[in-house]
Design a protein around this motif. Structure first.
Motif, mmCIF file in Angstrom:
data_model
loop_
_atom_site.group_PDB
_atom_site.id
_atom_site.type_symbol
_atom_site.label_atom_id
_atom_site.label_comp_id
_atom_site.label_asym_id
_atom_site.label_seq_id
_atom_site.Cartn_x
_atom_site.Cartn_y
_atom_site.Cartn_z
ATOM 1 N N ILE A 15 -2.672 3.361 3.256
ATOM 2 C CA ILE A 15 -2.785 4.823 4.116
ATOM 3 C C ILE A 15 -3.549 4.743 5.132
ATOM 4 C CG2 ILE A 15 -3.077 7.859 3.148
ATOM 5 C CD1 ILE A 15 -3.008 6.609 0.081
ATOM 6 N N PRO A 16 -3.012 5.726 6.136
ATOM 7 C CA PRO A 16 -2.786 5.410 7.570
ATOM 8 C C PRO A 16 -3.993 6.457 7.228
ATOM 9 C CG PRO A 16 -1.112 6.447 7.409
ATOM 10 C CD PRO A 16 -0.847 5.608 6.133
ATOM 11 N N MET A 17 -4.898 6.390 8.276
ATOM 12 C CA MET A 17 -5.836 8.152 8.642
ATOM 13 C C MET A 17 -5.048 9.070 9.091
ATOM 14 S SD MET A 17 -8.955 7.200 7.871
ATOM 15 C CE MET A 17 -9.622 8.733 8.170
ATOM 16 N N TYR A 18 -5.198 10.166 9.481
ATOM 17 C CA TYR A 18 -4.628 11.525 9.708
ATOM 18 C C TYR A 18 -4.224 11.503 10.851
ATOM 19 C CZ TYR A 18 -4.726 14.707 5.700
ATOM 20 O OH TYR A 18 -4.801 16.022 4.831
ATOM 21 N N GLY A 19 -3.032 11.808 11.488
ATOM 22 C CA GLY A 19 -2.697 11.455 12.952
ATOM 23 C C GLY A 19 -2.687 9.946 13.550
ATOM 24 N N GLU A 20 -2.808 8.930 12.855
ATOM 25 C CA GLU A 20 -2.287 7.578 13.297
ATOM 26 C C GLU A 20 -0.916 7.885 13.662
ATOM 27 O OE1 GLU A 20 -5.545 4.698 11.553
ATOM 28 O OE2 GLU A 20 -3.727 4.015 10.864
ATOM 29 N N GLU A 21 0.416 8.537 13.230
ATOM 30 C CA GLU A 21 0.653 7.197 13.063
ATOM 31 C C GLU A 21 2.209 8.450 14.188
ATOM 32 O OE1 GLU A 21 0.086 4.772 10.975
ATOM 33 O OE2 GLU A 21 2.274 5.101 11.412
ATOM 34 N N THR A 22 2.994 7.635 14.697
ATOM 35 C CA THR A 22 4.130 8.095 15.840
ATOM 36 C C THR A 22 5.506 7.962 14.959
ATOM 37 O OG1 THR A 22 4.135 6.233 16.877
ATOM 38 C CG2 THR A 22 2.616 7.364 17.420
ATOM 39 N N ARG A 23 5.623 7.560 14.137
ATOM 40 C CA ARG A 23 6.751 7.346 13.356
ATOM 41 C C ARG A 23 6.959 7.665 12.049
ATOM 42 N NH1 ARG A 23 9.784 1.645 13.925
ATOM 43 N NH2 ARG A 23 7.492 -0.090 13.645
ATOM 44 N N PRO A 24 8.059 7.590 11.942
ATOM 45 C CA PRO A 24 7.941 8.163 9.770
ATOM 46 C C PRO A 24 7.912 7.085 8.995
ATOM 47 C CG PRO A 24 10.241 8.977 11.533
ATOM 48 C CD PRO A 24 9.205 8.232 12.258
ATOM 49 N N TRP A 25 6.779 7.300 8.181
ATOM 50 C CA TRP A 25 6.244 5.760 7.619
ATOM 51 C C TRP A 25 6.676 5.973 5.698
ATOM 52 C CZ3 TRP A 25 1.946 6.639 5.058
ATOM 53 C CH2 TRP A 25 0.812 7.813 4.910
ATOM 54 N N GLU A 26 6.188 4.905 5.489
ATOM 55 C CA GLU A 26 5.539 5.163 4.321
ATOM 56 C C GLU A 26 4.446 3.927 3.331
ATOM 57 O OE1 GLU A 26 9.106 3.512 2.176
ATOM 58 O OE2 GLU A 26 8.749 1.160 3.051
ATOM 59 N N THR A 27 4.415 4.515 2.514
ATOM 60 C CA THR A 27 3.245 3.867 1.860
ATOM 61 C C THR A 27 3.921 3.119 0.770
ATOM 62 O OG1 THR A 27 1.165 4.779 2.981
ATOM 63 C CG2 THR A 27 1.240 3.313 0.505
ATOM 64 N N PRO A 28 3.868 1.804 0.615
ATOM 65 C CA PRO A 28 4.717 0.932 -0.528
ATOM 66 C C PRO A 28 3.530 0.582 -1.740
ATOM 67 C CG PRO A 28 4.950 -0.437 1.150
ATOM 68 C CD PRO A 28 3.761 0.497 1.519
#
Ligand code: FHN
Length: 411
Positions: A236-249
């Motif tokens: 699970i990434p930290m807040y605001g770390e992602e620049t594109r849609p993502w999922e956690t398997p």
């Protein structure tokens, strides 16, 4: 999300159903389920191909019931199912003309479970998606055999690999996109250094066969491939770390494929908290089950999923179709999701600090607050303060007599 001319781009509209769905079922099911030691058993126990092939002749999941599986997903509040059409062991869980090492031709089962699942999903309005191990295949002599190296470490970059790649891998991907109706997404796993050229070729083939089929980022290790990013397993990434849609398997216990050894299972409370956390950061949760050799989803998995489904039955409004928290930092009491004009405050385990919940940085004046879990939606006491220097509101919600079991929704 719309671009400057006010319309969704092609990619955004392709992603729309998936971004709204938030929660999917991952299914790891294959001939390895017979041994009850997870999906890596062939590699971990160094089972020779000739021995592993004999397993297929014993694989007869006579209790498989596609409608029951789909109903478990529906009761859990899951909107799509991603199932292993072929994992690293090379055994296809559907009728494949590209390789006779498949459930219809090589096992006594004789039925095509992917076909049955496609029909059950269509009937229930749940999207069917396929996991496909496109580079690793322990059954094929010319595919990559472990995740610890890459194609360029071997001669595999030469003609040999392409005999696997062009015949089995591309052939089976084509079959999956041609024989089972609309496919929500293809979930590739471990791209093993696939060249950029072949990465582009596989994406082009998928777009040509089913333009609306989403592709996850593990299709290639090259940057920018895939409609969305599959984070690391259980990551699970930290807040605001992602620049594109993502999922956690995510696993329910320690394994993906069925394992009799798994004793530690995530609690329903932990699963809900992880889902809320993931959705508040803008991600999807893909939660796994590992059906048995008879084709049954383990009872404990069903129990957990039903508990999560019950929570979503009360609070799904604050999950499905929501946007990520405008407060890109961890909150001590929980997490936030939003919809136009509504801020959903997820209070973990009734964790109301000092009898009230304070949220700084709201842009608008709060008109009312109530607990989603309260069927009468009795208004909660709200104190507000406008701060001219920041043009923001601070809002404090008093703890209600009936402390909501999960939630406050603030409008
Ligand atoms: O090696 C696979 C593993 O068996 C499982 O399928 C997971 C699911 O994300 N993917 C790979 C390891 O990350």
């Amino acid at each position: 999300m719309v671009n400057a001319i006010g319309t969704e781009t092609e990619k955004e509209s392709r992603l729309r159903w998936w971004k709204d769905a938030k929660f999917g079922m991952f299914v790891h099911w294959g001939v390895y389920s017979l041994l009850g030691r997870g999906e890596w058993v062939m590699y971990a126990s160094k089972i020779p191909v000739s021995e592993y092939e004999k397993l297929a002749s014993e694989f007869n999941p006579v209790e498989f019931d596609a409608k029951e599986w789909v109903d478990v997903a529906r009761r859990a509040g899951m909107k799509y199912i991603v199932i292993t059409a072929k994992h690293h062991d090379g055994f296809a869980m559907y009728r494949s003309k590209a390789d006779p090492f498949n459930i219809v031709d090589a096992s006594p089962f004789g039925r095509d479970p992917m076909k049955e699942l496609a029909d059950a999903c269509r009937e229930a309005g749940i999207r069917l998606c396929f996991y496909y191990s496109h580079v690793i295949d322990w059954h094929h002599p010319h595919a990559l055999h472990d995740t610890y190296n890459n194609l360029w470490d071997y001669e595999l970059e030469k003609k040999a690999f392409y005999s696997y790649w062009n015949n089995k891998a591309k052939g089976q991907i084509r079959e999956l996109l041609s024989e089972y109706g609309p496919v929500g997404l293809l979930w590739f796993d471990t791209s093993g250094g696939l060249s950029r050229k072949e990465s582009e070729a596989i994406v082009a083939m998928i777009r040509e066969l089913q333009p609306d089929c989403l592709i996850n980022s593990r299709v290639s290790h090259w940057p920018g491939f895939g409609d969305y990013q599959s984070k690391g397993d259980n990551e699970i990434p930290m807040y605001g770390e992602e620049t594109r849609p993502w999922e956690t398997p995510m696993t329910l216990n320690q394994s993906w494929g069925y394992s009799t050894r798994d004793q530690v299972w995530k609690t329903a409370d932990a699963l809900v908290r992880k889902m809320v956390h993931i959705v508040s950061k803008g991600g999807n949760l893909l939660l796994n089950v590992g059906p048995t050799e008879l084709g049954v989803i383990p009872e404990k998995s069903v129990e957990r999923l039903e508990e999560v489904g019950a929570w979503l039955g009360r609070n799904g409004e604050a999950i499905y179709g929501t946007g990520e928290s405008p407060f890109p930092y961890e909150l001590e009491w929980g997490a936030v999701t939003v919809k136009p004009g509504v801020v959903y405050l997820h209070v973990y385990n009734g964790n109301w600090p000092n009898g009230e919940l304070v949220l700084n940085g709201l842009k608008n004046n709060v008109r009312k607050a109530y607990a989603l879990a309260d069927p009468e939606r009795r208004p909660l006491d709200v104190r507000q303060e406008y701060r001219a220097e920041t043009d923001h509101h601070t809002m404090a919600v008093r703890v209600p007599e009936h402390a909501p079991d999960d939630y406050v929704s603030v409008i």
